[in-house]
Design a protein around this motif. Sequence first.
Motif, short mmCIF file in Angstrom:
data_model
loop_
_atom_site.label_atom_id
_atom_site.label_comp_id
_atom_site.label_asym_id
_atom_site.label_seq_id
_atom_site.Cartn_x
_atom_site.Cartn_y
_atom_site.Cartn_z
N GLU A 53 -2.11 -31.11 63.90
CA GLU A 53 -2.76 -32.49 63.62
C GLU A 53 -1.91 -33.09 62.55
N ALA A 54 -2.26 -34.57 62.36
CA ALA A 54 -1.62 -35.14 61.35
C ALA A 54 -2.44 -36.42 61.26
N TYR A 94 -1.73 -39.16 53.43
CA TYR A 94 -1.26 -38.38 54.40
C TYR A 94 -1.85 -37.22 54.36
N SER A 95 -1.85 -36.57 55.88
CA SER A 95 -2.31 -35.07 56.07
C SER A 95 -1.73 -34.66 57.18
N ALA A 96 -1.51 -33.37 57.38
CA ALA A 96 -0.79 -32.47 58.37
C ALA A 96 -1.45 -30.96 58.29
N ALA A 97 -1.38 -30.57 59.74
CA ALA A 97 -1.94 -29.09 59.52
C ALA A 97 -1.48 -28.52 60.88
N VAL A 101 -1.72 -23.50 58.42
CA VAL A 101 -1.03 -24.13 57.01
C VAL A 101 -1.53 -25.55 57.19
N ARG A 102 -2.06 -26.01 55.80
CA ARG A 102 -2.62 -27.50 55.67
C ARG A 102 -1.92 -28.17 54.50
N TRP A 103 -1.70 -29.45 54.70
CA TRP A 103 -1.01 -30.16 53.59
C TRP A 103 -1.58 -31.65 53.61
N LYS A 109 -1.15 -33.81 45.43
CA LYS A 109 -0.82 -33.13 46.66
C LYS A 109 -1.76 -31.63 46.67
N LYS A 110 -1.73 -31.18 47.81
CA LYS A 110 -2.41 -29.98 48.11
C LYS A 110 -1.91 -29.35 49.21
#
Length: 372
Positions: free
Chosen positions: A274-275, A294-297, A315-317, A329-330
């Motif tokens: 996902e993004a 922004y996000s992505a996982a 994993v998630r960002w 940022k995380k």
Amino acid sequence: MTFRLNKSILLAAVIAACSIPAYNANAGGTITFGEDKYVSVGFGMRGSFTGSNAPNGGTSDTNDFNLDSARLYLSGSVNKYIKGMLNTEKSGGNSTFQVIDGNVQIEVLPELTIWAGRFLSPSDRANLAGPYYSLGGGYWASVASRYGYNGGYIGRDDGVALVGTLLDGKLGYSFGAFEGNNAYKLSGLTLGTRTGSDELMYAGRLQYDFWDAEPGYYGTGNYLGAKDILAIGIAGRTQGGGAYSLTKTGDYNSYSVDFLLEKKDVGPGAISIEAAYYDYDNDDVFLSEQGKAYSAAAGYIFNEKVGWGQFQPFVRWQKFQADSSVDTKKYDLGTAYIIDGYNAQVSGFYSNTEVTASKDINAINVAMQFQF
């Protein structure tokens, strides 16, 4: 940066992993009163332990147990066309319950339902899924998706919306008008008095599912290997005078694009990716809440059960670039143990949070979620 995984963290992780009873719960119990008449009741909770290095320049590490969320669910039906819900929430440091959902849903056509009252206004997938129905659990995308954090009553608002689907359920739509004066309710920002007219906030979302269709308005962030999903959604909201401080009033606008892919039978399990992208604008009233995000996982759930459930490593960002020149940022790395879908699961993960000109926060997190 040195991170100490001390004995108390290890002890808490062992306790959380070993003390989970064998639940086989279905969220909610239903009492029927005749054809298409019922009342359903239920409750849910999320709890966690977090051990982290000293944040914000502190001198000692932190080790905290927390009741992240406790909810009471109540829903009912007058007939096949009129339904409603009432949900309450105790979250974080809030010691009292508050009404987060109180609404009626009137089905005008199979493809069109009117929602009225307090509910989640149209927004991104992460906000619609919430903390109970996302990859790895929790409201993980709150750095990038700021609607749950700054959306008023935990993302909810008072208003009315048209919600439905077209093209055999593949095209989902929702458009509505809302009070909108709670956009920064939980943000800690200093609010003043809005000047000028009291304008409504307008919000909308369109989503297309190329593979399996997704049911319902309140969404799901991950289907745990139950569906083949390829979906793209766009959402936006606007309000004249929707951002106001002690000294300034400006218009509020935001939009987002989100993507979800899930595929079954990829090796011994199912993969998910996902993004999302976000743009927030409040006429420079709050530079700390204006900017791009922004996000992505990615996750992978194994079909084979081990003991009570299935493992789902993930994993998630996420990143928020505020116009105040402060970036946040995380990233998270861990695994969930799925006992009974979203009714019973446990997760453990490492997280790193980096804020411009601040000390990094490294943490070990163990969380559990149950719904009845």
